[in-house]
Design an enzyme around this catalytic site. Structure first.
Site, PDB file in Angstrom:
ATOM      1  CB  CYS B 152      -4.263  -1.985  25.332  1.00 14.50           C
ATOM      2  SG  CYS B 152      -4.439  -3.244  26.602  1.00 14.50           S
ATOM      3  NE  ARG B 200       1.089   2.769  33.235  1.00  8.36           N
ATOM      4  CZ  ARG B 200       0.537   3.921  33.563  1.00  8.36           C
ATOM      5  NH1 ARG B 200       1.281   4.956  33.867  1.00  8.36           N
ATOM      6  NH2 ARG B 200      -0.768   4.056  33.619  1.00  8.36           N
ATOM      7  CB  CYS B 204      -2.883   0.452  31.677  1.00  8.30           C
ATOM      8  SG  CYS B 204      -1.857   1.886  31.237  1.00  8.30           S
TER       9      CYS B 204
END
Lengths: 129, 243
Positions: B152, B200, B204
């Site tokens: 991330c 979301r 991702c």
């Protein structure tokens, strides 16, 4: 002489504090890192093909970068750079520029190695989200 | 280009399609449904049965009755199972919408989210279980793997990065995390649908080229706890509207 000693002490003190500062920025997850790794691995759908799951494996470089939040001390960084540079293989036929038409085809698909069940990538330039 | 997007948002600000979904969520909340023919009005989203003002802004949170840290979606699913008598499979079958197939969860989360509009995100993670979840989220945030060495943090850990026209905020700071988290759930113009935070983050992980996590997986809730903790103090502007 006295000045030299004083300088030496000041320098070591700087080193010591910067080493301390580095230690103070605890590795992500802190004492829960091990639990977190286990939990992360257990969070994936059981029907993911085995070869997809291999994408969760980490090599030494990935593990070290995690440890230092992508900012390892320069010395360790250099070691990782060397380690990874050594894995680069040039094309055996010596040609460094390949067939750009093949490259264009790959770029147009836009899947870029995405996997998953929800939303197979549509072909085309808007495949990223 | 960010300016173009800002104009676009402004044009849509008076008429976010998510508003329709919010209205639908409101009626679903009050409607008697399921084998137990009950509404969700007694559902405890963390502030007491039926208390929704500010609930979304203070999730994820530790719940005594399940002994778990839960986010808005896992708690909602819990209520639909315990109060209305649905099975987990029934509730989560359409956890996200597809063309022609609406999602009750999307509608309900939009409604619950809107009840926190104008309130401050408040996830200090002081309960030991919450603190642990936030730490585990931090670990996952920085964990790199996959064919492109993604984590991330590679996409969301620095200032001033973007992918094509999308600015990628630094989610490790209060400003960056706040700017992102305050607008969820969000109507996504490119998708023609409202996306929840689970959606979301699962997407991702797809962008990270990883395999697909389970819906409501602990790893997603841990990331949400980490991000909401970073964003704590930011005033909610939800439902949002995004590319």
């Amino acid at each position: 002489m006295k000045l030299k000693i004083a300088l030496f002490c000041a320098l070591t003190a700087t080193f010591a504090t910067s080493a301390l500062a580095q230690k103070a920025a605890e590795a992500p997850g802190g004492k829960y890192a091990k639990d977190a790794e286990q939990m992360f691995r257990a969070s994936f759908r059981a029907d993911n093909p085995k070869y997809w799951m291999t994408r969760l494996e980490q090599d030494e470089t990935m593990k070290t970068c995690l440890q230092y939040r992508d900012n390892p001390p320069r010395k360790i960084g250099e070691k990782l750079e060397k380690l990874n540079a050594a894995t680069i293989r040039y094309p055996v036929d010596g040609k460094l520029i390949g067939d750009w038409k093949e490259g264009e085809k790959l770029a147009a698909v836009g899947t870029g190695g995405h996997i998953g069940f929800i939303q197979p990538d549509p072909a085309g330039p808007r495949a990223w989200r | 280009m960010a300016d173009e997007l800002a104009k676009y948002r402004e044009a849509l600000a008076d008429g976010n399609p998510a508003d329709l979904l919010e209205v639908k969520g409101e009626s679903l909340w009050a409607e008697k449904r399921g084998p137990k023919n009950a509404s969700l009005e007694q559902c405890d989203m963390g502030l007491g049965p039926g208390k929704l003002e500010g609930a979304y802004a203070s999730l994820p949170k530790y719940f005594k009755d399940t002994n778990k840290v839960m986010d808005v979606e896992s708690r909602l699913v819990h209520c639909m199972m315990t109060l209305q008598g649905f099975t987990q499979e029934e509730v989560t079958k359409n956890w996200y919408s597809k063309p022609g197939k609406e999602s009750d969860i999307e509608a309900l989360v939009t409604f619950i989210g809107a009840k926190s509009n104008g309130m401050k995100i408040n996830v200090p993670a002081t309960h030991p279980e919450e603190a642990k979840m936030a730490k585990m989220g931090e670990y996952i945030f920085y964990r790199r793997s996959g064919p492109q060495d993604f984590s991330c943090s590679i996409c969301h850990g620095q200032e001033g990065k973007r992918i094509r026209l999308q600015d990628l905020g630094n989610l490790t700071t209060k400003e960056g995390a706040g700017f992102a988290m305050k607008t969820w759930p969000s109507y996504r113009v490119s998708q023609g649908a409202v996306w929840t935070m689970q959606r979301r983050l699962i997407d991702c992980m797809r962008q990270a080229r990883w395999p697909e996590p389970n819906y409501l997986a602990d790893s997603i809730i841990a990331l949400e706890t980490y991000l909401q903790k970073n964003a704590t103090g930011t005033v909610m502007e939800t439902p949002g509207i995004k590319r």
